[in-house]
Structures are given as structure tokens and as C-alpha cells.
Design an enzyme around this catalytic site. Sequence first.
Site: not given
Length: 1642
Positions: A1097, A1129, A1155, A1178, A1206
Site C-alpha cells: 500500500k 491511500d 482508499e 477508511d 482499524k
Amino acid sequence: MRSSPCSSFLASNPLFLPSLIPRYTSRNSFRRARERFSFAKSLHGIRRNIEVAQGVQFDGPIMSRDALEVNEEDDLMVQVCVTRTLPPALTLELGLESLKEAVDELKTNPPKSSSGVLRFQVAVPPRAKSLFWFCSQPKSSGVFPVFFLSKENVKPSYKSLYVKEPHGVFGIGNAFSFVHPSSIDSKGHSTMKTFLSDESAMVTAYGFPEIDFNEHSTVISKEGSSYFFVPQIELDEHEEVSILAVTLAWNDSLPYRFEEMISSYEKSVFQVSSHFCPNLEDHWFKHLKSSLAKFSVKEIHPVQMEHMKFFTFSGRDQADAKELVSSLPWFDLPALLQKNIQSSSQFHCKLSPDVVFSNNMYFCVAPGSRSSHLAIAAANHPLTTCLACFDERSLAFHAIGYAKGSLKPAVIITSSGTAVSNLLPAVVEASEDFLPLLLLTADRPPELQGVGANQAINQTLLYIGQQVLLVDQYISIVLLENHLTVVQQIVQSIKSNGVTTGQITEVLQVIKEAKKGLLLIGAIHTEDEIWASLLLAKALMWPVVADVLSGVRLRKLSKPFLDKWTPVFVDHLDHALLSDSVRNLIEFDVVIQVGRRITSKRVSQMLEKCFPFAYILVDKHPCRHDPSHLVTHRVQSNIVQFADCVLKSRFPWRRSKLHGHLQALDGVIAREMSFQISAECSLTEPYVAHMLSKALTSKSALFIGNSMPIRDVDMYGCSSENYSHVVDMMLSAELPCQWIQVTGNRGASGIDGLLSSATGFAVGCKKRVVCVVGDISFLHDTNGLAIFKQRIARKPMTILVINNRGGGIFRLLPIAKRTEPSVLNQYFYTSHDVSIENLCLAHGVKYVHVGTKSELEEALFVPSVEEMDCIVEVESSIDANAIVHSNLQSFARQAANDSLAMISGSSLLHPMIDNVLLCQVSGIQYSRYRVELCDKPTIYYGESSQFHREGFILSLTLDNGSIGYGEVAPLDSNRENLMDVEGQLQLILHLMKGAKFSYMLPLLNGSISSWVWSELGITASSILPSVRCGLEMALLNAMAVRHDSSLLGILHCQKEENGSAQPHSVQICALLDSEGTPSEVAYVARKLVEEGFSAIKLKVARRVSSVQDAVVLQEVRRVVGDQIELRADANCRWTFEDAIKFGLLVKSCNLQYIEEPVQNKDDLIRFHEESGLPVALDETLDDIAECPLHILTKYAHPGIVAVVIKPSVVGGFENAALIARWAHQHGKMAVISAAYESGLGLSAYILFASYLEMENVKTSREKTQGMVPLVAHGLGTYRWLNEDVMMNSLGIFRSPYSGFVEGSVSDASKNLKDVKINNDVIVRTSKGVPVRRYEVRVDVDGFSHFIRIHGVGHNAEGSVVLFLHGFLGTGEEWIPIMKGISGSARCVSVDIPGHGSSRVQSHASETQKVPTFSMEMIAKIVYKLIEQITPGKVTIVGYSMGARLALYMALRFSNKIEGAVVVSGSPGLKDPVARKVRSATDDSKARMMVDHGLDIFLENWYNGGLWKSLRSHPHFRKIVASRLLHDDVFSVAKLLSDLSSGRQPSLWEELEDCETNISLVFGEKDVKFKKIATRMYREMSKSKKSESNIIESVEIPEAGHAVHLESPLRLILTLRKFLTRVRKSYAEKELSQKLLLALKET
């Protein structure tokens, strides 16, 4: 207080009689114009002396300042009614007996006070009885007044009393009355005025305006006067519950002493006890007719009053009102004037020498010449309701619906011939369901029978085989069920064969000996029997399985949690029985079934499998209803009679192990079904069933069609928490739910006539009806639209038509698997393309089409506001519906198996507490750590020198010594910081000690959130996400150690099966920062590939232009090749335009996803559509709180391919699992991502990710979606750890099998099972903050006050926070809050004088042994106390009474107060009259406490509307119990009086001059103090010093008045922020002063 007879004043608490308040009525609209009310007319000529009822008299109620006739110089006394709520009674008669017993006990132990008002109240069944009770009273009553007040306010009429049986109020006797100012002495005021407090819960006064009594006790009409009183005995009927009450008032100074009051009460209670209407089903018409028919009533006059609407009846000839005056000396509501009966107006139809029908009938008329004389007779009578329809079949089913709703027969009038035959389907339904029905069918004379005459058929043979009675040859009368209450005793009633004493004794003995009992509640029609079934469930405390037609399946909960005194409803037993394991587990020794047969086939099969056992069937139906031939004891009686026998036996209740298992299973399946139904984005048929209960209230009812609708509602319907205030006040302690009336045609269970039956049901039950039918059922009864359109004598209806274009139920039956689709479509589905919209258009009915969930919700709720009929078509599909049902059953089966495996495994290893698997926390502590990182975390960009990570390790020890560890690692952001997190941890340490939790927590289906609320008393949403994550991690790890298992083992409790073996590792995705040149970044990426990473990533949006980021990504893809999964991301940093530039440039780079590419979350889907790049969520998930599904729904778009979760950000494993399951349901990836946690958190995430992979495999298997690709999870942050919290090796390495970097499941399990902490990184450890308790002596004005002190924490900077509790509290209740902020200040709470353990000693003269607890005196004590505590200033925090004191200190003693937090407080009262009233009210409450004791005082105190939110708290009983811990009750009462807000100085005028920092805190649900705080903030903001001082207003979500008890975590955060702002402000001022001083010196 005056003793002379006088007029009265309205004293109604509008909160408790909403149905009496016209929506358009306001105080300003009140008129006493005679031409409007006609009351003067009806009393014209009355000049006869009457006897005025004696009783205590008040000058009025306290309603509003403007309505109060009080001068400042008046002496004022306010009386507060002491209310005692008794346990709910099974019947009205038993309720009266309960009240009589309470008063008898009062007589043996009379109150000490010389005056008072007492009210005993009891909840009784809600069926309308007040009118019949009124009508049962003798004509010459020895007690007065006697009245009935109808609550019917829609087109009221005399006829409505007959037809609608309206709810109302029956009252008798005079407890006390109100004096109108017009009768006060010539000086304009009395020397002493007495008022009833508006806080006297549920006390209502009744009366008329413009009436007075002169000195000769003569009733006269007098404008401006009024007369109102509170009855001694009152039955107040609401939709949900009826309240029977006795109100007693006495005053020795009148004289109207206690003894005289008792004597008056005994007359009233003797009369009502002697004149009951015991069986309304048999005698209601007899009593109504005998009482009302003797009055000739020609018109109705509405008399509109403040807060109420009353109705009076007047006849044409009112010259002689002698009977009104002599029998009812004051008035009757309605006021009925006697006159001879006029036979010409009475419908009197003699059909034969044996049968005569009278007038209060509901007639369903089909056109026909031979029945015309019947139709005309019915239509012409003013007291009948008639409805006509051309279709006899629809008409007959309409009559059935009416019988279901009213429990009375409708009369069907038809002609002869086939018209009679068309009634047969309805006759069959009524016969099977034991419903009353009367058919008046015309026929040809005998000489035309059997000779071929036109329209002459043999009607006598038509209904052979049905339960009918045929009378006469010319007009046939068919009576279904022996319900002859409307027949004037012509046909002899067949007595019910009740059980004998010996039989019921045997049955009761069987119940008493039961060890594994089950209560089945089948279909119930009457409100009284539903009420009885609830009380029966409460008495038995067995598991309860309630059929959807029972009325309690879709119940409204008044408590969102269960306690051990609450019956357990097993609503999802049908789904649980899909599991073979559950079917094998369940066995009963006694089953009681009340009501008719149940809907669920699986439950019936379960009973057959469990047999033999004692099966007790309670039903008044005379026929045998036992299709499985299982019944061993048949009790032919109604449920009320049976429940009465059981309740009187008082069985000791016991809970078996099976009881606990069923409760756990039901909770698991309920959450699973709720998730599955809500997670599905499309509108499904189960979702319709699931949503129905939310659209229903106590004022509505549900009619369910046969086939799929009733099965769906039975399986997927749910209870809700929407309950009324009346239920909250009366039932929450004893019956924590209210029911919803539900019915359907389940006699023969056909699909014909359902729409017509539903409209009849709406007429009969007098409620707003929601009807759910399938499309074939709807088309089968299209002619019912002709009845529906007429809307005669009913409220609006909403018809939901589930249109799947055919008979969808056949798709779910075995026949669908072995039959050709073409045959199914033609002969079973009967597929059609009929337009329901055009049918509605043809009949002129409003039509709505819905295709989404939001459209359905709007269609369900909007019509209730618009007050109109509506047909709502819900589009569906046979095949799609079959798939949804199949998936739901698969998931329910899996959930049942998982939970049962967990229960079974735990119960073998560990004992049960109260038959529930529980373990207990014996110790808890946390350690703060700080570990070095080898590089700057990617969460920080730009210049940053942060190369370390800080957090907390939570250690939780169970009662057997098992220890579980959790990591709390907040990301330093605006949402969380280490100080706030540690404050929450301190509170959790306090709450967790000794806490018990269930072994069902690892199911992660809402079980943890529910436990946090019920056990800890805090909402899970109020816990910071990282704290909740660490707490859940510690709990789960502790349970794993206790079970000698692993985190993965307890999460995935199912045994290994073929193809579902536990994975040995989890693939890891590497994390790469994009700083550097494209070639430098690509070089690092190549190295990562060489290390063995299969996915990378790349952090983007770190450069000046998104084009530069695209160049970097292109270079990385070129270097690593196409075999490596590449992710990006952007962390929400790009504008939409920049993101599109990036997307178009990297379109060929084959990104797995990007993301959060855009700043605006609403642009995510648009970005995908324009760029073509797959998108992952996210940061969008960061805002998800307790119910994330409604947020996730809009991201079901296929362009959203993944969710990056997360756990420490979304709030723990439970929320993370919910989000992941949603993703899997929609075919998206669920990627677990770390937030730079230590090895402890990473080990837990490896196991959690493995669990999610296994769950995804199960989901795919259940939905037959094939193989699921493995996902590389975002745990590559381990490479940043230069040191670790654990000594153990992390277990992330390159697998020798796959060649990729993976996290080892076995290593992670070992690490968490045997945690070895690296003490080198531990900063400090805390086992909780100790509390120091001591006593401080403060001398003030000749008294020594010994103040109890509770001290927590110490602060080197010298910051001190002083906490002041509210009335009845102690300093002890602040300890959890103090622990939460103890890290930043020294916290001190006190027992305010008069409370808790504080005491006082007098040094003054003998004449003053008791101090005055005034605001000034208490403030002096607190000021001197502060001087002893600290030489500096303090921040003072006060709640309610303590908040008033805190504000007073801040304004008057600012030299010692640095800041004040006013929690639910006020500056007092400004208006002199309001102050006088409030002080008198508090004096009365103080007397109540002294006279009746603290227990009774608390019962009344917490019944107020201010505490509604607190009453729903799971620890409410514990909180109330803590209010009893006072050493000196007399001092508490004195302080209530002395410190009254009516006596304290008003501080409103001083707010503008405030020189202290102020925080005004109030609860979201506390409407009253929210307004006060808003006004205070506005006043304080006017101050010139507000720019330099802090003035803030803070609303605490999910809290009411008691903020510190209902939402302590949010209050801690608020206090921390305020203290930080105060310190910062102080530091800035100090620096500014130093600079000014330096400038002056220079």
C-alpha cells in the site's frame, strides 16, 4: 384554606390526558361565550337546594404564573400529593380490592400530618369499562358526584356511546375541590391560600365553567366562575393501560379530619363495589341501555375547556331537572336529563316469538328486495351504524373483522338465493375462530320452497357442519358462538363448562412441580386476556413463546434491558429450531398454552418431538383444538380466570439451565436476523415485517394476511423501545412492556376476504389499522375496496400489498424443487400482471408505490400524520424473496449452532450463576508504555520528529486467575489523546471491579455493547474507540485463557469441518511512504517484494500535485510487476478534481483499490464512476458509532470494493466484525489495518483477521458464492517497531510454504496466552486511584459542621476541583467522575450539610439547636471548607442543587473560584409569586419526607417527568437505593425546605457581571434545563468580561437530567476540556500581566 362551598378551577395535568386535548386548543382559544357552550341553557331554571359534597378545598392548582391568583402578601400553602403505585392487577375488581387493602393498612397506621393528599393507584386492563361502571351505579346515589367523561373527540355523538364504547373517565366522590377567586372574601384574597402542586403526578380535576353555588347551596349559572374537583375513586382509561386510583385528602383545620375523610371514602367504595358490571361480554348492553335509554337525548354540545374537551347531553324539555339534582347533586358527564322513552324512536324488530333484536348494532347490508324492510329499519334508526356493499362475500368478511375488533357481532342483512351462499366462506371462518356473527337472510315463504320458485334455496341445509343456530323459516338468523348479549334473553345461553375445583387443583399441582416449563401464548382477541397473559408470564417466570397474533410478540419495551424479575420472551424459537442441535437440546416437562393455535409449524413439531409431557391448554372455545393430540389437561375458561387461579397460588419461580440457554439463543438469533435484514440494501419482504413494529403504537393495530405475510411477521417481527409516558409511569417496574393489538383470519386460514376483514377490524377496534397482505390475497378481495373507500365509523388505514406477482409461498415449499417452472407459474404461482395502481385509481383510493427502504418508512409514517387511507404497493420478486428467505434461514441456523456450541462448551467447564454462564472480574489494572519507532509513522506527514508510540496495556484478571491483556493505543488527534484516554480508563477500572459477564460476548453481535450498558451502566458509544478496543481485547483474551483456548478459538467456536479448517497464517500487506523521488520509492517497493510481500500500500497525496503522485505510482508498478497487489491511500486529502487527474493517469496501473481519494465523502462513488478506479473506505468508517449499518448502506455500490478497518479507530472488535460482515455480505474485501500498535495489538489483529477470513468462507458457503480469495491485511506497521511491549517474538515472517510474508496464527495465539511484558518500555502502572475519606470541621454561626470529605488524586500544580452533589445525593456519587479527571487535578467531593454522613453540632443557645440550611449558610460553610482544603482557588462542579450552590459561589465568592461547571442547574427563580409557590411546594415535600419516610418520598420524587431518562437506566434501582443512605432524614428534609430555589436569592440579575469561567452543562433529553442553560448563556454573553472569561454551553448526548450518572464518560471529557481551557486562559492572563509589568518597568 376556606371551608365554604364555592366554585372551582381547572386542575388538569395535560401530560397525562393527551387524548382530551384537542390539537387546535390553546389557552388563548378558550371562550366562555354562552352561544358556544349552551351550558347556561341546560342549567336554566335550576334554583333548587342541593347537598354539596364535603371535602378539602383548594384555591387552585399550580399551572402557570399567569393562571395563579396569588398576591405577594398572601400566605401560601402548597400541598403535594403522595402517590403510591401498587402492582398491576389482573382485573378491575382485583384492582379495587388492592386499593381497599392499601387504604385499610393506612387506617391501621394513620399518617402523622394534620393535612395531606394521598393517592393509591393501580394499573388494570385497558378495555373500556368506565362507561359501564358509571351506568351500573344506582339511580339514587348516596355518593356524589358520579360522572363519566368520554375521551371520544372525533365527531362525538350520543350514538358513539353505543357503537364505540369509548375510553373515558369514571369518577365518584369528592376528594377535594378548587376554590375560584370569585368566591373569595370581599377584600380580594384570603389569609391563607392552599394550592395543589403541579408535580402531583397523574392527579386530574374535572368540572365545568360558569357554574357556582350560592349561600343556599343552589346551583346557579355565573360567568367567570367554575367548579372542579378530584374524585375519590377514579378509573382513567388510556389506550395502553387503565389507571384505577383512590385519592384521599384531609385537613384538621377545616374541620375535615382524617376520620371524616375515611368515612366519606368508605361510602364511595361501598357503592362502587356493590354496583359492578362483572361480565361486560354478557351485560354491557343491558347496563348501558338501562341507564341511557331513560333519557331522551336529541343533540350533543361540546364544551371545550382548557386542556380538555367535555361533552354534555341535553334534551328538548329541560323544565324539570329534579332527577339530575337529587341523584347526581353536582353533575354527570355526560349530564343526562330524564324523560319518558319515546317508542317511535326505538328500533324494535320482533322476528319471532323467541327472538327480538334491539338497536345498538353494526349492520352490514347487501342490496336486495326481499330484505328491504330489514335494511330500511336498520338505516332509519339514529343509533345504528350501517354499511352497504354489493358483494355479500366481502360484506360477510367485513363483519368478521368487526367481531374481531369489537368482540360483538355485526348483523349481515341479505336477500335470498345465492346471496346467502356467498356468506358461507365467512361463516366457515367465524365458526372455526369462534367469532360472533349474526346473519339476517330473507327467504321465500314455505309454499315456494322446493317447487322451483325464483331465488328459493334450502337455507337450512346451507350451513350444516358449522357452529350455527337457525331460527325461523322466513328470516334466517345464524348465531356463531353463543354470544347472545345482543339478544334480549330470548334464546337460552349455553353455560360455559368451567373446570371444577378438583380439576384446577390438579392442574395447579402440575404447574407447581414443573422444572422445565414453557408458556405458549397463542392468538388472543381481547385486551383483558392479553393483559392476563402478561401477568401470567410474570408469575410463572418460564420462557415465553408468543405467537404473532398474541398481541405481545410485537411488544413495546419500556426497558431496553432485562433483569432477573423480567419474563424471558423467546421470540425466535422458530429460527432456533432450524438447528438440529437446538432441537435435540430442548425438552419440557410442562407446557401451558393460552389462546388459540400458534402459527409456527416448527414450534408445533418441536412439541410433538418433546412429548410426553404435561400439556395444559387454556381456551374458552367449546371444541377440541388439539391437532397433534398432545393436550393432557384442557381448561375451558378464559385466560383471565385461569391466570387468577395461578396468581393466587403464588408459585416460587425457578429458572432451569434450559431457561438460560433459550434466553442466550434468542438474543443471538435476534441480533443475527436484525443484522442480516438491515445489511441487505434492497427492500425485502422480511424487512417489511421487521419494520412494522416501529410503525405501530398503542393507538394502532395490525391485521396480517395469510400465506407469507403472517409467517414473515411471526419470524422477523421485532419488539421496539417506543413506549408511552403512562406505561413508563405505571408499568415499568412490574411489566416492562406494552402490547400491540394484532389479528388475522386464522380460523380456516384462507386468503379470501382479507381486505374486507381488515376494514371491519378497524371499525371494531377503533384504532388506526395497518394491514399487510399479499398480492393474490388483495386481488382475491378486490371488491373489498368498495368497503375500504367508504371509511364509515373508523380511523384511517394503511394497506401494505406485498406484490411479488404471484403466490410466492409455493416457491418456498418442497413442490418448487420437483416441478417444472412453467407448471409452477401457471398452476401454483398464478402469475399475473394486474396493475394495483389502476385498481386503486378505479376506486378513488390513494396509492403509493415503494421500492426502497426509505420509501417504505416514509409510506408507513407519513399517513399517520396526514390522517388518510392509503394503499402501499411493495414491489417484490418470487425468486429474490426465496433466496432472501433461504439465506436468512441459513444464517439463523449457523448462529444457533455457534451460540449453542459456545454455551455447551462453557457449561461443561464452568459453573452457572442463576442458570446463566457468567464469569467475574477480580482485578484490573493498566500500564502506560512508550516504545521507540525506527521511522516516522506515515500518519504524520511533513516535518515531524515523533519517532515513538505511546499507549496503555490493560490487564484484566478473572475470578479463577485467568489474565487477559488488551492494548489501548489512541492516535493522537482531535478525537483522542492520552489524557482523555487515561481518564476513561480510570473510570472503567472503577466500574469493572467485580463485574460479571457472559460467555456469549465472543459472538460479537451486539453482546458486548449490551453488556457494557447493562453491567457497567454506560453506553458503548460513549467509550473512546481505542479504549473500547483495548477493553474488548482484554475481555476476549481473558475468556480465551479461562477456556484454555485462543482468541481465534473462542471467536470461531465451531469445530473444524471439511473445507473450513482454521488458517495457519494471515497474509500481510506492506506499507510504503511515498516520500522521495519516483525511483527512490520504487526501489523501496522492490525491496519489499524481495522480502516476500504479496501486496503493497502506497501513501499518496503527500506531494504538491496529484500528477506527481501518479508518476510515483506508475514507476512503482513498472518496477514490482503485475503479480504484486498494489494499493494506494490518499487519506481524504485531494479535491475531486485532483483525484480525477490522479485516477485517469494510473488507470492502467491495475490498482487493487485506492482508499479515500476525495475530501468529500459524497464524491466517492462519483469518483469511481468517472475514473474507473475501485475505491476502499477508511476514514469514512471513523465516524461510525453504535449503528454503522445505516451509514454503510449508501456505500453498497460495486465500485466500493473494500473496507479498511482499524479496530482501535472504529471502536473495537464488535464494530469491526459488524463492518466486515457487511462487506462480506456485499462481496467486498474486509481488510484489518493496524494503527502502529505494539506486538500485543498486532497479535490480536492477526487472530481477528484470521477469524474474519473464516467467517467470509462461511458466508460465501451459505450464499453459495464459491471460493473466496485471501486478503492481505494492513499489518505491515510492525516494521516501524524498534522495540516492543512484549518480550515474545511477534511471529510475522516469510512463509516457507507460500513464499509470502505472513502472520502466524499459532505464534499469535501463544503470545496472547503467555504474555511477557517488556518492563523497560513501561512508564507507570495504575491499579486505580485510591479514595481518601475523612471529616473536616467547619464552624459557622454557632454551629460546628462535620463535613464528610472524599478525596481523589493529587496534582503538583495545585489544581483543585470541588464537587457538589444534588439533593438526596452524597459525595460518593462523584467518585467515578473524580477518578476520571484525577490525573489533571486534585478532586474533592463533600456530603453537603444535611446529607450522607455529614453532621452538625450546636454551640448556640437552647432555643436554636438546628441550623438554617439556607443558600447563604451553606455557601459560608463551603467557602470555609475551601480555605481548609487549599490556599488557592478551586474549580467547583455542581449538579442540580449543587449546581445552584456552585453558581452562587462563582458569583458571590469569585476570589476563591477559578471556574464553575453548572450541571443541570439554574440561577433560581426571579418572579416573586413563582418563588413563593416553589418555597411552599418544597415545604410540602419536606413534610412528606418526615411524615411518610424516605422510601415513599423517593417513590414520588423519581416518578416525575424530569427523571424519565434516568428511570430507563439499568442501575436505576441501585441509584435509588443509594439515596436512602443518610444519617439524618430530618436534616435532609430541612435542607430541602431551606435551600429551596424559591428561598435562595435569584441570581439572574447577576449573570451579566460574572467574573468567573462558567461551563453550563445539560443533558440532551433534559428539555427544561436545556432552556434554562440557553437563557443563562445568553445573559452571561452580554457581559463585557465574557471576552476574557470562558462562557460555554455543553449538551451531553444520550443523557437526561442526571448527566453524571447517565453519561459519566462524556461528562469527564467535558470537564477535562474545560479545565484545560481554564488553565490555558489563566496562563495567558498571567503572561499578559508579566508582559505589562515588564513594559511598565522599562
